[in-house]
Scaffold this active site. Structure first.
Site, PDB file in Angstrom:
ATOM      1  N   GLU A 154       0.849  -1.190   0.000  1.00  0.00           N
ATOM      2  CA  GLU A 154       0.000   0.000   0.000  1.00  0.00           C
ATOM      3  C   GLU A 154       0.882   1.237   0.000  1.00  0.00           C
ATOM      4  O   GLU A 154       2.069   1.167   0.340  1.00  0.00           O
ATOM      5  CB  GLU A 154      -0.944  -0.027   1.206  1.00  0.00           C
ATOM      6  CG  GLU A 154      -1.874  -1.241   1.173  1.00  0.00           C
ATOM      7  CD  GLU A 154      -2.818  -1.338   2.375  1.00  0.00           C
ATOM      8  OE1 GLU A 154      -2.821  -0.400   3.206  1.00  0.00           O
ATOM      9  OE2 GLU A 154      -3.536  -2.348   2.477  1.00  0.00           O
TER      10      GLU A 154
ATOM     11  N   ARG B 278      32.589  -2.326 -34.162  1.00  0.00           N
ATOM     12  CA  ARG B 278      32.929  -0.907 -34.191  1.00  0.00           C
ATOM     13  C   ARG B 278      34.441  -0.722 -34.290  1.00  0.00           C
ATOM     14  O   ARG B 278      35.207  -1.389 -33.594  1.00  0.00           O
ATOM     15  CB  ARG B 278      32.409  -0.240 -32.916  1.00  0.00           C
ATOM     16  CG  ARG B 278      32.753   1.231 -32.794  1.00  0.00           C
ATOM     17  CD  ARG B 278      31.733   2.088 -33.507  1.00  0.00           C
ATOM     18  NE  ARG B 278      31.769   3.458 -33.019  1.00  0.00           N
ATOM     19  CZ  ARG B 278      32.256   4.487 -33.705  1.00  0.00           C
ATOM     20  NH1 ARG B 278      32.781   4.289 -34.900  1.00  0.00           N
ATOM     21  NH2 ARG B 278      32.224   5.711 -33.200  1.00  0.00           N
TER      22      ARG B 278
ATOM     23  N   GLN C 260      28.330   2.510 -21.910  1.00  0.00           N
ATOM     24  CA  GLN C 260      29.603   3.191 -22.077  1.00  0.00           C
ATOM     25  C   GLN C 260      30.371   2.632 -23.270  1.00  0.00           C
ATOM     26  O   GLN C 260      30.988   3.389 -24.040  1.00  0.00           O
ATOM     27  CB  GLN C 260      30.430   3.044 -20.798  1.00  0.00           C
ATOM     28  CG  GLN C 260      31.595   4.013 -20.686  1.00  0.00           C
ATOM     29  CD  GLN C 260      31.140   5.445 -20.470  1.00  0.00           C
ATOM     30  OE1 GLN C 260      30.019   5.689 -20.050  1.00  0.00           O
ATOM     31  NE2 GLN C 260      32.007   6.399 -20.773  1.00  0.00           N
ATOM     32  N   ILE C 261      30.341   1.330 -23.444  1.00  0.00           N
ATOM     33  CA  ILE C 261      31.026   0.709 -24.579  1.00  0.00           C
ATOM     34  C   ILE C 261      30.388   1.127 -25.893  1.00  0.00           C
ATOM     35  O   ILE C 261      31.078   1.346 -26.898  1.00  0.00           O
ATOM     36  CB  ILE C 261      31.026  -0.825 -24.418  1.00  0.00           C
ATOM     37  CG1 ILE C 261      31.976  -1.231 -23.283  1.00  0.00           C
ATOM     38  CG2 ILE C 261      31.436  -1.519 -25.724  1.00  0.00           C
ATOM     39  CD1 ILE C 261      31.913  -2.699 -22.908  1.00  0.00           C
TER      40      ILE C 261
ATOM     41  N   GLY D 267      27.941   7.122 -27.517  1.00  0.00           N
ATOM     42  CA  GLY D 267      26.713   7.892 -27.695  1.00  0.00           C
ATOM     43  C   GLY D 267      25.549   7.061 -28.182  1.00  0.00           C
ATOM     44  O   GLY D 267      24.388   7.331 -27.829  1.00  0.00           O
TER      45      GLY D 267
ATOM     46  N   GLU E 257      10.480  -6.860  -4.390  1.00  0.00           N
ATOM     47  CA  GLU E 257      10.800  -8.055  -3.586  1.00  0.00           C
ATOM     48  C   GLU E 257      11.792  -7.720  -2.469  1.00  0.00           C
ATOM     49  O   GLU E 257      12.626  -8.540  -2.086  1.00  0.00           O
ATOM     50  CB  GLU E 257      11.349  -9.189  -4.466  1.00  0.00           C
ATOM     51  CG  GLU E 257      10.324  -9.851  -5.350  1.00  0.00           C
ATOM     52  CD  GLU E 257       9.390 -10.787  -4.599  1.00  0.00           C
ATOM     53  OE1 GLU E 257       9.673 -11.094  -3.433  1.00  0.00           O
ATOM     54  OE2 GLU E 257       8.386 -11.196  -5.186  1.00  0.00           O
TER      55      GLU E 257
END
Length: 378
Positions: free
Chosen positions: A124, A265, A333-334, A337, A360
């Site tokens: 609640e 990349r 981060q790897i 952007g 939980e």
């Protein structure tokens, strides 16, 4: 070490997650909905009543099996793994452990196969982690109980057909005055007041529910009067193990996306993965994920052997949930952007995983539990 059956179950969940969940995760996050057909398919695989015996429509498996399934589902889509965890741990199991045969016949079979969806209504707005302080009332009027009150943070609240609902039947008895009820959500006075707008796990609905003179017949009392608090706490170990597995699944997915991106990349005339700084980050990520997995498997193994594991379950949830946020952050981060853009899955996974440190039992609650075990000499 997993046995052959556990490996087969894990692989089945993995295949389903890769083929049916992961490709659609971004769409369901944007739509803020899990399609009914997906839930139906999960039910047909036996993933919604994993620990329920076959006689009641379940798969008759153990905690390790359920945890493996939750990890794989979470790796595909976080919100759906919450639905699976709730249905298994805090809906099916209380009815199995405390329900009458008629309640099991009427509800459990359909819940275990996904023909009904359940919710768990304890929290609640004013209580948070203090479950014993609930104010929802269930007053005996003639041969019925009349429920009045409100519940917050109800997972599956908008989709649920029934809700395991906790209410005070004896205000003078403290936590021993709380009872549990199986409340059909189509009952007059059962109202979904609000579907919450959340940071993450948007596919899974989280609702505020109000109960206004909801009449419940005595056959819908779960267990005995005054057993509600015990019922609410009875599956804490299993629930926390499941959240640890969920966190591991999401962290693993973020790690895999980061590894794939780093292998493709190019920066400074070589692959991103060939930079030692990235290699070390990936090594840390995989190590932390592996440790967290061993922690939840150890706790699940203890639970399958019917040994006390409240400390192990709390440690697994604490470590896995906090590890997962760090791993997901490192994955962003790897990606640089691009990791901040919704075009890439890691943005969604980072949002989804944050909740594992809260529900939980928040991380602070886990530390209290662990501390108590330490001080008790356990």
């Amino acid at each position: 070490m997993l046995n052959e059956e556990q490996i087969a179950i894990r692989d089945m969940a993995h295949d389903f997650s890769c083929k049916e969940l992961a490709p659609n995760a971004s769409t369901w996050d944007e739509d803020q909905n899990i399609p009914d057909k997906v839930i139906e398919n999960i039910g047909e695989l036996g993933f919604l009543g994993v620990q329920i015996p076959e006689i009641w429509g379940g798969s008759g498996l153990g905690n390790i099996d359920l945890s493996l399934i939750i990890e794989e589902i979470a790796a595909g889509e976080g919100g759906i793994s919450t639905l699976v965890a709730v249905q298994n741990s805090v809906v099916c199991m209380p009815i199995y452990n405390y329900g009458s045969d008629s309640q099991k016949q009427k509800y459990l079979k359909k819940l275990a196969t996904g023909k009904l969806i359940g919710a768990f209504m304890l929290t609640e707005s004013h209580t948070g982690s203090d479950a014993s302080a609930i104010k929802t009332q269930a007053k005996k009027v003639g041969n019925k109980y009349v429920l009045n009150g409100s519940k917050s943070f109800v997972s599956n609240g908008n989709k649920a057909d029934i809700a395991i609902t906790f209410a005070v039947t004896d205000a003078e008895a403290g936590s021993k005055g709380i009872s549990a009820f199986i409340v059909p959500t189509n009952s007059p006075g059962f109202n979904v007041d609000r579907i919450e707008k959340k940071l993450g796990q948007r596919s899974s609905d989280t609702c505020s529910i109000s109960l206004s003179n909801v009449e419940i017949t005595p056959d819908l009392l779960l267990g005995e009067e005054g057993e509600g608090y015990k019922i609410a706490l009875s599956n804490l170990e299993g629930g926390r193990i499941g959240i640890a597995a969920q966190a591991v699944g999401m962290a693993r997915s973020a790690y895999e996306h980061a590894l794939s991106y780093a292998q493709q990349r190019e920066t400074f005339n070589k692959k991103l993965v060939d930079h030692q700084a990235i290699q070390f980050k990936l090594a840390d990520m995989k190590t932390q994920i592996s440790v967290a997995r061993q922690m939840y498997l150890h706790a699940a193994d203890l639970r399958d052997k019917r040994k006390k594991c409240i400390e192990e379950a709390s440690m697994a949830k604490l470590f896995a949930s906090e590890m997962a946020e760090k791993v997901c952050s490192d994955s962003i981060q790897i990606h640089g952007g691009y990791g901040y853009l919704q075009d890439y899955p890691v943005e969604r996974i980072y949002r989804d995983v944050r909740a594992t440190q809260i529900y939980e039992g928040a991380s602070e609650i886990q530390k209290i539990v662990i501390s108590r075990e330490i001080l008790a000499g356990n």
